[in-house]
Scaffold this active site. Structure first.
Site, PDB file in Angstrom:
ATOM      1  N   ARG A  63      15.547  20.429 -46.038  1.00  0.00           N
ATOM      2  CA  ARG A  63      16.165  19.959 -44.851  1.00  0.00           C
ATOM      3  C   ARG A  63      16.558  18.373 -44.779  1.00  0.00           C
ATOM      4  NH1 ARG A  63      14.228  22.809 -39.859  1.00  0.00           N
ATOM      5  NH2 ARG A  63      15.615  24.436 -40.420  1.00  0.00           N
ATOM      6  N   ILE A  90      19.986  22.615 -38.871  1.00  0.00           N
ATOM      7  CA  ILE A  90      19.111  21.581 -38.255  1.00  0.00           C
ATOM      8  C   ILE A  90      19.041  20.276 -39.001  1.00  0.00           C
ATOM      9  CG2 ILE A  90      16.916  21.154 -37.367  1.00  0.00           C
ATOM     10  CD1 ILE A  90      16.681  24.101 -36.647  1.00  0.00           C
ATOM     11  N   LEU A  91      19.479  19.145 -38.583  1.00  0.00           N
ATOM     12  CA  LEU A  91      19.203  17.869 -39.290  1.00  0.00           C
ATOM     13  C   LEU A  91      18.050  17.168 -38.801  1.00  0.00           C
ATOM     14  CD1 LEU A  91      23.082  17.046 -38.379  1.00  0.00           C
ATOM     15  CD2 LEU A  91      22.177  17.860 -40.611  1.00  0.00           C
ATOM     16  N   ASN A 105      26.357  17.741 -29.628  1.00  0.00           N
ATOM     17  CA  ASN A 105      26.460  19.096 -29.989  1.00  0.00           C
ATOM     18  C   ASN A 105      26.945  19.672 -28.537  1.00  0.00           C
ATOM     19  OD1 ASN A 105      25.984  21.381 -31.438  1.00  0.00           O
ATOM     20  ND2 ASN A 105      24.394  21.820 -30.087  1.00  0.00           N
ATOM     21  N   THR A 106      27.764  20.793 -28.909  1.00  0.00           N
ATOM     22  CA  THR A 106      27.843  21.797 -27.866  1.00  0.00           C
ATOM     23  C   THR A 106      27.168  22.954 -27.983  1.00  0.00           C
ATOM     24  OG1 THR A 106      29.624  23.200 -26.621  1.00  0.00           O
ATOM     25  CG2 THR A 106      30.174  22.621 -28.908  1.00  0.00           C
ATOM     26  N   HIS A 107      26.455  23.424 -27.032  1.00  0.00           N
ATOM     27  CA  HIS A 107      25.691  24.502 -27.182  1.00  0.00           C
ATOM     28  C   HIS A 107      26.075  25.605 -26.074  1.00  0.00           C
ATOM     29  CE1 HIS A 107      21.840  26.669 -28.274  1.00  0.00           C
ATOM     30  NE2 HIS A 107      21.993  27.107 -26.610  1.00  0.00           N
ATOM     31  N   ASP A 143      18.349  20.745 -29.527  1.00  0.00           N
ATOM     32  CA  ASP A 143      18.827  21.440 -28.359  1.00  0.00           C
ATOM     33  C   ASP A 143      18.076  20.734 -27.195  1.00  0.00           C
ATOM     34  OD1 ASP A 143      19.586  24.646 -29.484  1.00  0.00           O
ATOM     35  OD2 ASP A 143      20.868  22.794 -29.483  1.00  0.00           O
TER      36      ASP A 143
HETATM   37  N1  LIG Z   1      18.101  17.739 -35.149  1.00  0.00           N
HETATM   38  C1  LIG Z   1      19.347  18.468 -34.536  1.00  0.00           C
HETATM   39  N2  LIG Z   1      19.806  19.202 -35.472  1.00  0.00           N
HETATM   40  C2  LIG Z   1      20.804  20.038 -34.859  1.00  0.00           C
HETATM   41  C3  LIG Z   1      20.619  20.364 -33.563  1.00  0.00           C
HETATM   42  C4  LIG Z   1      19.850  19.655 -32.684  1.00  0.00           C
HETATM   43  O1  LIG Z   1      20.146  19.783 -31.598  1.00  0.00           O
HETATM   44  N3  LIG Z   1      19.230  18.744 -33.328  1.00  0.00           N
HETATM   45  N4  LIG Z   1      21.726  21.320 -33.043  1.00  0.00           N
HETATM   46  C5  LIG Z   1      22.199  22.132 -33.819  1.00  0.00           C
HETATM   47  C6  LIG Z   1      23.163  23.256 -33.441  1.00  0.00           C
HETATM   48  N5  LIG Z   1      22.146  24.344 -32.846  1.00  0.00           N
HETATM   49  C7  LIG Z   1      22.352  24.655 -31.401  1.00  0.00           C
HETATM   50  O2  LIG Z   1      23.172  24.096 -30.592  1.00  0.00           O
HETATM   51  C8  LIG Z   1      21.670  25.013 -33.849  1.00  0.00           C
HETATM   52  C9  LIG Z   1      22.112  25.752 -34.934  1.00  0.00           C
HETATM   53  C10 LIG Z   1      20.944  26.190 -35.746  1.00  0.00           C
HETATM   54  C11 LIG Z   1      19.870  26.572 -35.585  1.00  0.00           C
HETATM   55  C12 LIG Z   1      19.219  27.212 -36.449  1.00  0.00           C
HETATM   56  O3  LIG Z   1      17.969  27.848 -36.066  1.00  0.00           O
HETATM   57  N6  LIG Z   1      19.645  26.957 -37.901  1.00  0.00           N
HETATM   58  C13 LIG Z   1      18.749  27.757 -38.920  1.00  0.00           C
HETATM   59  C14 LIG Z   1      19.649  28.671 -39.833  1.00  0.00           C
HETATM   60  C15 LIG Z   1      20.676  29.459 -38.706  1.00  0.00           C
HETATM   61  C16 LIG Z   1      21.502  30.087 -39.958  1.00  0.00           C
HETATM   62  O4  LIG Z   1      22.341  29.750 -40.482  1.00  0.00           O
HETATM   63  O5  LIG Z   1      21.321  31.498 -39.482  1.00  0.00           O
HETATM   64  C17 LIG Z   1      17.978  26.559 -39.812  1.00  0.00           C
HETATM   65  O6  LIG Z   1      18.852  25.422 -40.003  1.00  0.00           O
HETATM   66  O7  LIG Z   1      17.181  26.970 -40.419  1.00  0.00           O
HETATM   67  C18 LIG Z   1      19.441  26.232 -34.187  1.00  0.00           C
HETATM   68  C19 LIG Z   1      20.230  25.598 -33.407  1.00  0.00           C
HETATM   69  C20 LIG Z   1      22.650  21.701 -35.187  1.00  0.00           C
HETATM   70  N7  LIG Z   1      21.798  20.779 -35.626  1.00  0.00           N
HETATM   71  N1  LIG Z   2      23.402  26.768 -31.275  1.00  0.00           N
HETATM   72  C1  LIG Z   2      24.686  26.287 -31.944  1.00  0.00           C
HETATM   73  C2  LIG Z   2      25.760  27.142 -31.307  1.00  0.00           C
HETATM   74  O1  LIG Z   2      25.612  28.429 -31.026  1.00  0.00           O
HETATM   75  N2  LIG Z   2      26.961  26.773 -31.428  1.00  0.00           N
HETATM   76  C3  LIG Z   2      28.165  27.532 -30.973  1.00  0.00           C
HETATM   77  O2  LIG Z   2      28.929  27.790 -32.006  1.00  0.00           O
HETATM   78  C4  LIG Z   2      30.285  28.154 -31.447  1.00  0.00           C
HETATM   79  C5  LIG Z   2      31.252  27.316 -32.488  1.00  0.00           C
HETATM   80  O3  LIG Z   2      32.671  28.146 -32.035  1.00  0.00           O
HETATM   81  P1  LIG Z   2      33.797  27.870 -33.151  1.00  0.00           P
HETATM   82  O4  LIG Z   2      33.207  28.052 -34.388  1.00  0.00           O
HETATM   83  O5  LIG Z   2      34.849  28.931 -32.776  1.00  0.00           O
HETATM   84  O6  LIG Z   2      34.254  26.648 -32.942  1.00  0.00           O
HETATM   85  C6  LIG Z   2      30.236  27.369 -30.111  1.00  0.00           C
HETATM   86  O7  LIG Z   2      30.301  28.454 -28.997  1.00  0.00           O
HETATM   87  C7  LIG Z   2      28.989  26.622 -30.041  1.00  0.00           C
HETATM   88  O8  LIG Z   2      28.516  26.522 -28.864  1.00  0.00           O
END
Ligand SMILES: Nc1nc2c(c(=O)[nH]1)N[C@@H](CN(C=O)c1ccc(C(=O)N[C@@H](CCC(=O)O)C(=O)O)cc1)CN2
Ligand SMILES: NCC(=O)N[C@@H]1O[C@H](COP(=O)([O-])[O-])[C@@H](O)[C@H]1O
Length: 212
Positions: A63, A90-91, A105-107, A143
């Site tokens: 990561r 996740i960054l 981010n949009t959640h 998040d």
């Molecule tokens: N440091 C952060 N990185 C990211 C955030 C954040 O808030 N802090 N937001 C996410 C977006 N997100 C929810 O909004 C989110 C995206 C992905 C995951 C997750 O569990 N990813 C897994 C793999 C998932 C898959 O591809 O099947 C992983 O990375 O192991 C949780 C929340 C973006 N980054």
């Molecule tokens: N936890 C992260 C997450 O669930 N993100 C969600 O992925 C969708 C992307 O839509 P798009 O591919 O149509 O732009 C959006 O609904 C966003 O909130």
């Protein structure tokens, strides 16, 4: 302001950002996805930085190595502002430090309810009658960053994940760009710009202008 949008999915939120005149300097994806195709069709520079190419790293380092590669790609394009739009990785580390308080981010839930990658499924599984969407700053804890804006979305009888998520996306497609368009006039790295009256006043005007 040079903006990057990070995607993993169909890219409809990225398309809405572009549609509001916030033309990304770069669209970056962690996997092959329709979002990259849409970006290219719009003439936006688009990069696939496939996280699958980092699987040879030890899990603990994977990561971090991927996050450092994202930082390199953003710096190469002179990006100043980052919007995650359905980005699935996740960054951590230096990319979060470099873009502290200017990475968004949009959640698809009303955080802190239902964080993570399956928010819409969790809302349905828990039987909530109202869910929604949250725009927040990105911090190391997923998040958990400062909330910038939220909007409710009612859960309707007979909703499934797709129908509910589509209604949430309808809200995201005006709310997220409203935050980003306003924030580019106020955001300063490392400062809590989002709690100022000037940001909030301009954001409210943008919402009144763009809310359907
Ligand atoms: N440091 C952060 N990185 C990211 C955030 C954040 O808030 N802090 N937001 C996410 C977006 N997100 C929810 O909004 C989110 C995206 C992905 C995951 C997750 O569990 N990813 C897994 C793999 C998932 C898959 O591809 O099947 C992983 O990375 O192991 C949780 C929340 C973006 N980054
Ligand atoms: N936890 C992260 C997450 O669930 N993100 C969600 O992925 C969708 C992307 O839509 P798009 O591919 O149509 O732009 C959006 O609904 C966003 O909130």
């Amino acid at each position: 302001m040079r903006v990057a949008v990070l995607v993993s999915g169909v890219g409809s939120i990225m398309e809405a950002i572009h549609g509001r005149g916030l033309v990304p300097a770069l669209v970056l994806a962690d996997r092959p996805c329709r979002g990259l195709e849409i970006a290219r069709s719009l003439g936006i520079p688009a990069t696939l930085l496939d996280r699958g190419h980092f699987l040879d790293q030890h899990h603990r380092l994977r990561r971090r190595a991927y996050s450092d590669a994202v930082l390199g790609a953003l710096q190469q394009e002179g990006v100043e502002f980052v919007a995650l739009a359905g980005f699935g990785t996740i960054l951590e580390g230096s990319v979060l430090e470099e873009f502290a308080s200017v990475m968004f981010n949009t959640h698809p839930s009303l955080l802190p309810s239902f964080p993570g990658w399956h928010a819409v499924e969790q809302a349905l599984a828990n039987g909530v009658k109202v869910t929604g969407t949250t725009v927040h700053l990105v911090v190391p804890t997923v998040d958990a960053g400062p909330i910038i804006a939220q909007e409710p979305v009612r859960v309707l009888p007979g909703d499934d994940v797709d129908s509910l998520h589509q209604r949430i996306k309808e809200v995201e497609r005006w709310l997220y760009p409203s935050v980003l368009v306003t924030a580019q006039h106020h955001a300063v790295r490392g400062q809590s710009w989002w709690s100022t009256d000037s940001f909030y006043a301009e954001f409210e005007q943008e919402v009144q202008r763009c809310r359907p």
